[in-house]
Design a protein around this motif. Structure first.
Motif, short mmCIF file in Angstrom:
data_model
loop_
_atom_site.label_atom_id
_atom_site.label_comp_id
_atom_site.label_asym_id
_atom_site.label_seq_id
_atom_site.Cartn_x
_atom_site.Cartn_y
_atom_site.Cartn_z
N MET A 35 -4.66 -11.73 21.98
CA MET A 35 -6.03 -12.18 22.24
C MET A 35 -6.19 -13.61 21.78
O MET A 35 -5.39 -14.13 21.00
N ASP A 36 -7.28 -14.25 22.21
CA ASP A 36 -7.53 -15.65 21.85
C ASP A 36 -8.30 -15.77 20.55
O ASP A 36 -8.04 -16.66 19.74
N ASP A 37 -9.27 -14.92 20.34
CA ASP A 37 -10.01 -14.82 19.07
C ASP A 37 -10.01 -13.35 18.69
O ASP A 37 -10.49 -12.51 19.48
N SER A 38 -9.53 -13.05 17.49
CA SER A 38 -9.38 -11.62 17.20
C SER A 38 -9.31 -11.34 15.71
O SER A 38 -9.00 -12.21 14.89
N PHE A 39 -9.59 -10.09 15.38
CA PHE A 39 -9.33 -9.51 14.08
C PHE A 39 -8.15 -8.57 14.22
O PHE A 39 -7.97 -7.92 15.26
N LEU A 40 -7.37 -8.48 13.16
CA LEU A 40 -6.27 -7.53 13.08
C LEU A 40 -6.57 -6.59 11.92
O LEU A 40 -6.59 -7.01 10.76
N VAL A 41 -6.83 -5.33 12.22
CA VAL A 41 -7.21 -4.34 11.22
C VAL A 41 -6.06 -3.35 11.06
O VAL A 41 -5.68 -2.66 12.02
N THR A 42 -5.51 -3.29 9.85
CA THR A 42 -4.36 -2.45 9.57
C THR A 42 -4.73 -1.41 8.53
O THR A 42 -5.20 -1.74 7.45
N LEU A 43 -4.51 -0.14 8.86
CA LEU A 43 -4.76 0.97 7.95
C LEU A 43 -3.43 1.70 7.75
O LEU A 43 -2.82 2.15 8.73
N ASP A 44 -2.98 1.80 6.49
CA ASP A 44 -1.68 2.42 6.29
C ASP A 44 -1.43 2.67 4.81
O ASP A 44 -2.11 2.13 3.94
N TYR A 45 -0.40 3.47 4.55
CA TYR A 45 0.05 3.71 3.19
C TYR A 45 1.02 2.60 2.78
O TYR A 45 1.86 2.18 3.57
N GLY A 46 0.90 2.13 1.54
CA GLY A 46 1.80 1.10 1.07
C GLY A 46 1.21 0.33 -0.08
O GLY A 46 0.24 0.76 -0.72
N ALA A 47 1.79 -0.82 -0.36
CA ALA A 47 1.38 -1.64 -1.50
C ALA A 47 1.88 -3.06 -1.27
O ALA A 47 2.49 -3.36 -0.24
N ASP A 48 1.62 -3.93 -2.24
CA ASP A 48 2.15 -5.30 -2.14
C ASP A 48 3.63 -5.29 -2.51
O ASP A 48 4.15 -4.34 -3.09
N ILE A 68 -10.42 -6.92 18.91
CA ILE A 68 -9.85 -6.39 17.67
C ILE A 68 -8.54 -5.70 17.98
O ILE A 68 -8.46 -4.91 18.94
N VAL A 69 -7.53 -5.98 17.18
CA VAL A 69 -6.26 -5.26 17.23
C VAL A 69 -6.27 -4.29 16.07
O VAL A 69 -6.44 -4.69 14.91
N LEU A 70 -6.12 -3.02 16.34
CA LEU A 70 -6.27 -1.96 15.35
C LEU A 70 -5.00 -1.13 15.26
O LEU A 70 -4.39 -0.81 16.29
N SER A 71 -4.60 -0.79 14.05
CA SER A 71 -3.49 0.16 13.89
C SER A 71 -3.79 1.07 12.72
O SER A 71 -4.29 0.63 11.68
N ASN A 72 -3.50 2.34 12.89
CA ASN A 72 -3.66 3.33 11.84
C ASN A 72 -2.34 4.07 11.67
O ASN A 72 -1.89 4.76 12.58
N GLU A 73 -1.71 3.88 10.52
CA GLU A 73 -0.41 4.49 10.22
C GLU A 73 0.62 4.16 11.30
O GLU A 73 1.36 5.03 11.77
N LEU A 74 0.65 2.91 11.69
CA LEU A 74 1.65 2.41 12.63
C LEU A 74 2.81 1.76 11.90
O LEU A 74 3.97 2.05 12.14
N LEU A 75 2.48 0.85 10.97
CA LEU A 75 3.52 0.03 10.36
C LEU A 75 4.52 0.85 9.56
O LEU A 75 5.70 0.50 9.49
N ASP A 76 4.07 1.94 8.94
CA ASP A 76 5.00 2.74 8.16
C ASP A 76 6.01 3.47 9.04
O ASP A 76 7.00 4.01 8.54
N GLU A 77 5.75 3.49 10.35
CA GLU A 77 6.70 4.13 11.27
C GLU A 77 7.63 3.12 11.95
O GLU A 77 8.49 3.51 12.73
N PHE A 78 7.45 1.83 11.67
CA PHE A 78 8.44 0.87 12.16
C PHE A 78 9.76 1.14 11.48
O PHE A 78 9.83 1.35 10.27
N ASP A 79 10.84 1.14 12.27
CA ASP A 79 12.13 1.51 11.73
C ASP A 79 12.56 0.57 10.61
O ASP A 79 12.60 -0.64 10.78
N PRO A 80 12.92 1.13 9.45
CA PRO A 80 13.27 0.30 8.29
C PRO A 80 14.75 -0.04 8.24
O PRO A 80 15.60 0.75 8.67
N ALA A 81 15.04 -1.20 7.72
CA ALA A 81 16.41 -1.55 7.34
C ALA A 81 16.53 -1.33 5.84
O ALA A 81 15.59 -1.57 5.09
N ARG A 82 17.67 -0.85 5.42
CA ARG A 82 17.91 -0.66 3.98
C ARG A 82 19.02 -1.60 3.55
O ARG A 82 20.12 -1.57 4.08
#
Length: 830
Positions: free
Chosen positions: A467-480, A199-213
């Motif tokens: 990984m060869d077989d995996s789940f990617l679990v993402t927990l974060d603030y955001g929306a579609d 399992i690949v897990l992230s908690n409040e990681l993606l919102d800290e990726f540097d944004p382009a405006r």
């Protein structure tokens, strides 16, 4: 006379009507793109908020299985693994175990967590798995935390010291955007040559990726097509310009080998490098013609000061599409002045006495100030202590054309979102005059503000190689993506950057001023685009979407997960967090259920993706796919025709789309699925959509988009006090999210009681109320709210009188539709 002749001759040589890029790119790498600025502010080695450890403070003894030390917490916010420790991690661990089971319970299993916070989540997961899921814990060869910040890695090692010591947990230096580099650490634990399963897990990681405006630009009344939205020439990107008061610079560089004069020449050359286009040369000459001799000498040998001129042109282009056209440059206002000259003089006055800085010089000055202490650093950024430092750094923004390299980097994002951007541009074009008012009547340029995180696509692509077989679990603030675009449309002045650190000592000088004011002293963040994560994940990493929705789904429907988590002798335990905690014992738990979030539609989400041959049958339950997040735009559609109000969008957007549904009538249902085209009411349409098992919904027609435009304008024009309307709708959405969570808890109770009690409906309802009373739900939500939700569920969902669909022909509150799906698999189906 000779000067005027030289101007006319030079202008004739460089005359063109239009250029594809308004600026040149010489020296651009020595300017801060906003993305680079954000990276330095958060993670840069010189002053980054995370890398320097400013985010952390110690409070209380460490709970790490080893005596000594203090527990460290975040200054700016508290994540769920912290505020709900250890109960949130326990619920998540149970879900991870179901994934392991779905993959065939492999005897070698790994977990890679990216951006592990303080290490609490990893520590709590490992403790719980050791105590409650022995086979899973034994199969877990290695839990790796991958963290880019040295300060955070130190804290993680301390927090989870007991598992570091026994070799179960390893903390490594890695960036999520290069996730595949962690693979050797996992192979070492699992055994080289064996398939990596985990399992690949992230908690409040993606919102800290540097944004382009970015700003998507177009001529007024000519919004771009989807094809145009794929072209880099349609966009401009935010850059941050820095300058410093000359007196402050002189104080800071005392004892250094460089002089103020040398830095001033260097800075001028840097900004002048952006002005090497024919149109800008022509504009410079025209401005210089109107300047006094003293003004022209101010930045000699240049005819104008490049810093002030760059800011002036940038400002002009935000509102006047043809600002650099020949006819516009030579045009004079009634008072005889050119508009560009007026703007130039204003910026020149503001920049007078300052020295422009490259990003390397900016970093050097930040280091010099930090070496002299926190007060000097704050004085440099805010000007709060003129006795210590006579002046400060000043920040401004310009929006520059994309160069070829940048175009290539962002092209994939543009192509994935072109269709929805075109619809949003049409809505923005129609509403801009209303927002801009009288001042905007003369505007000929319109723009749509956009925030994107290129790291989202990089992460899902890299995680696929991990990984060869995996789940990617993402927990974060955001929306579609559609909800985020609606937010941009409704709040066109908002830049999409959130300041999280609101400490009192920084509020007046930093937080209340700008996200540019105090980089490194306060935390910045943005909202995750889960559509990008899902669509880029499929395109770049072959990730299949398995679940997406509000994070509270993580604690629901455990009785359907194939995992017995009820303690011995207590079959009525369902794994809800309040049960795990032994009651409502903390403010964090109460907030978990009451939903006080500022923007519920953009609140904490969970997304689960899967790739490989093992585990494809895993599910989060019947609600796991209730929040759509596909590639097809849905600025109009709600997640289900059954929903009376769309909780996935900002409140005002939900009002607008609901009104549009009414105006379009029964024709609206065809936008959900072709099978729903002949439906005559929301429930029938919802049933048809479920029956069709639609993966990607149809494109929303131009008729629907036109209706959205009409309703958007009507909403803006009919409500003179939008702030009051927004406030009331915000409160209503908070209430709806709380209602939904309560309703789904009650559905869990009902489903459990059906297994153990064969009595009539009244007896079952009495047992539901008894379970709720024991858990203090009426006290938590208020008796009135509790009774209202229970009564509606009783009439529409629990009732034995329900047949194939919810009773009636009108749409329902979202919580009723979701409760029906949770209980029956689809709205009202028994």
């Amino acid at each position: 006379m000779a000067y005027r002749a030289w101007v006319a001759f030079t202008a004739a040589l460089v005359w063109v009507e239009q250029v594809p890029a308004w600026n040149s790119h010489y020296g651009e790498d020595q300017l801060y793109s906003f993305q680079d600025f954000y990276t330095d502010a958060q993670y840069g080695p010189d002053f980054g908020y995370y890398s320097t450890g400013r985010i952390l403070h110690a409070d209380g003894p460490a709970d790490n299985g080893i005596t000594g030390g203090s527990q460290e917490w975040f200054n700016s916010y508290t994540t769920l693994p912290m505020s709900l420790s250890p109960h949130f991690a326990h619920a998540l661990c149970d879900r991870l175990v179901t994934m392991w089971l779905a993959m065939g319970s492999p005897d070698s299993f790994v977990i890679a967590e990216f951006g592990g916070g303080t290490g609490m989540l990893a520590r709590d997961i490992l403790r719980y798995s050791r105590d409650r899921h022995g086979e899973f814990h034994a199969a877990l060869s290695r839990y790796v935390i991958a963290e880019r910040s040295q300060a955070m890695r130190t804290t993680q090692n301390r927090t989870a010291a007991e598992f570091i010591a026994e070799g179960k947990l390893q903390v490594v230096n890695a960036d999520g955007r290069q996730a595949s580099l962690v693979r050797p650490h996992l192979e070492e634990a699992a055994g080289h040559g064996r398939p990596l399963v985990g399992i690949v897990l992230s908690n409040e990681l993606l919102d800290e990726f540097d944004p382009a405006r970015l700003r998507l630009m177009w001529r007024k009344n000519r919004p771009p097509s989807a094809r145009r939205c794929m072209e880099c020439q349609a966009y401009r990107e935010a850059y941050v310009l820095h300058s410093i008061d000359a007196r402050a610079l002189e104080t800071l560089i005392q004892g250094q080998t460089v002089s103020v004069e040398e830095l001033e020449i260097e800075g001028r050359q840097l900004f002048c490098g952006l002005l090497h286009t024919a149109a800008l040369k022509r504009a410079m000459l025209a401005v210089a013609e109107d300047l006094s001799e003293a003004e022209r000498w101010q930045c000699a040998p240049m005819a104008v000061c490049c810093h002030a001129f760059l800011l002036a042109v940038n400002q002009a282009l935000q509102f006047h599409h043809e600002a650099l056209y020949q006819a516009e440059i030579i045009r004079r206002e009634d008072d005889g002045l050119r508009e560009l000259v007026r703007l130039y003089r204003a910026h020149s006055e503001a920049a007078n006495g300052t020295v422009p800085l490259s990003k390397d010089r900016y970093r050097q000055l930040r280091r010099l100030a930090a070496d002299r202490g926190a007060e000097m650093e704050k004085a440099l950024l805010t000007g709060s202590n003129p006795d210590l430092l006579p002046g400060r750094i000043k920040s401004s923004e310009v929006f520059l054309s994309l160069n070829a390299r940048r175009c290539n980097e962002l092209k994939g994002w543009m192509e994935r979102h072109a269709s929805r951007l075109a619809v949003a541009a049409k809505l923005r074009d129609a509403s801009a005059p209303v927002y801009d008012g009288i001042a905007g009547a003369a505007h000929t340029a319109v723009h749509l503000k956009l925030v994107l995180r290129p790291g989202e696509a990089s992460f899902v692509e890299e995680a696929a190689k991990l990984m060869d077989d995996s789940f990617l679990v993402t927990l974060d603030y955001g929306a579609d993506a559609d909800a985020l675009l609606w937010h941009t449309l409704i709040r066109p002045s908002h830049e999409g950057i959130h300041i999280m650190d609101a400490r009192d000592e920084l509020f007046a000088d930093c937080t209340a001023v700008s996200y540019l004011a105090c980089p490194g002293l306060q935390d910045l963040t943005t909202s995750v685009d889960f559509t990008e994560v899902a669509v880029a994940g499929k395109q770049l990493g072959d990730w299949e979407l398995k679940a997406y929705g509000p994070v509270f789904l993580i604690e629901l429907s455990f009785d359907q997960a194939g995992l017995n988590i009820a303690p011995a002798g207590n079959p009525y335990s369902l794994g809800h967090l309040l049960e795990r905690a032994g009651g409502l014992v903390s403010a964090g738990l109460q907030a978990w259920y009451r939903k006080p979030e500022q923007d519920p539609w953009a609140s904490f989400k969970i997304m689960v993706q899967h790739r490989g041959s093992r585990g494809h049958a895993w599910s989060l339950g019947s609600l796991g796919t209730s929040w759509p997040v596909g590639g097809t735009p849905r600025l109009f559609r709600a997640p289900s025709p059954c929903w009376r109000r769309d909780l996935s969008k900002p409140p005002l957007a939900s009002l607008i789309t609901t009104a549009t549904h009414r105006s379009v009538g029964d024709d609206a249902w065809a936008t959900y699925a072709s099978d729903a085209a002949f439906a005559t009411d929301p429930v029938a349409a919802s049933f048809a959509v479920d029956r069709a098992m639609v993966q990607e919904m149809p494109e929303e027609s131009s008729t629907v988009t036109d209706a959205l435009v009409d309703q958007l304008l009507a909403m803006l024009l009919q409500h003179h006090d939008l702030s009051m309307l927004l406030s009331s709708q915000h409160e209503a959405q908070q209430q709806s999210y709380a209602d939904t969570h309560l309703a789904l808890l009650l559905v869990d109770y009902w489903r459990l009681i059906e297994k153990f009690l064969e009595g009539d409906m009244e007896e079952r309802l009495a047992k539901v109320v008894e379970m709720a009373d024991i858990r203090q739900l009426p006290e938590l939500y208020g008796q009135r709210q509790f009774d209202r939700v229970l009564n509606e569920l009783t009439a529409a969902v629990f009732s034995r009188n329900a047949t194939l669909a919810l009773p009636g022909t009108e749409a329902y509150p979202a919580y009723v539709c979701l409760a029906a799906r949770a209980l029956h698999g689809r709205p009202g189906l028994r």
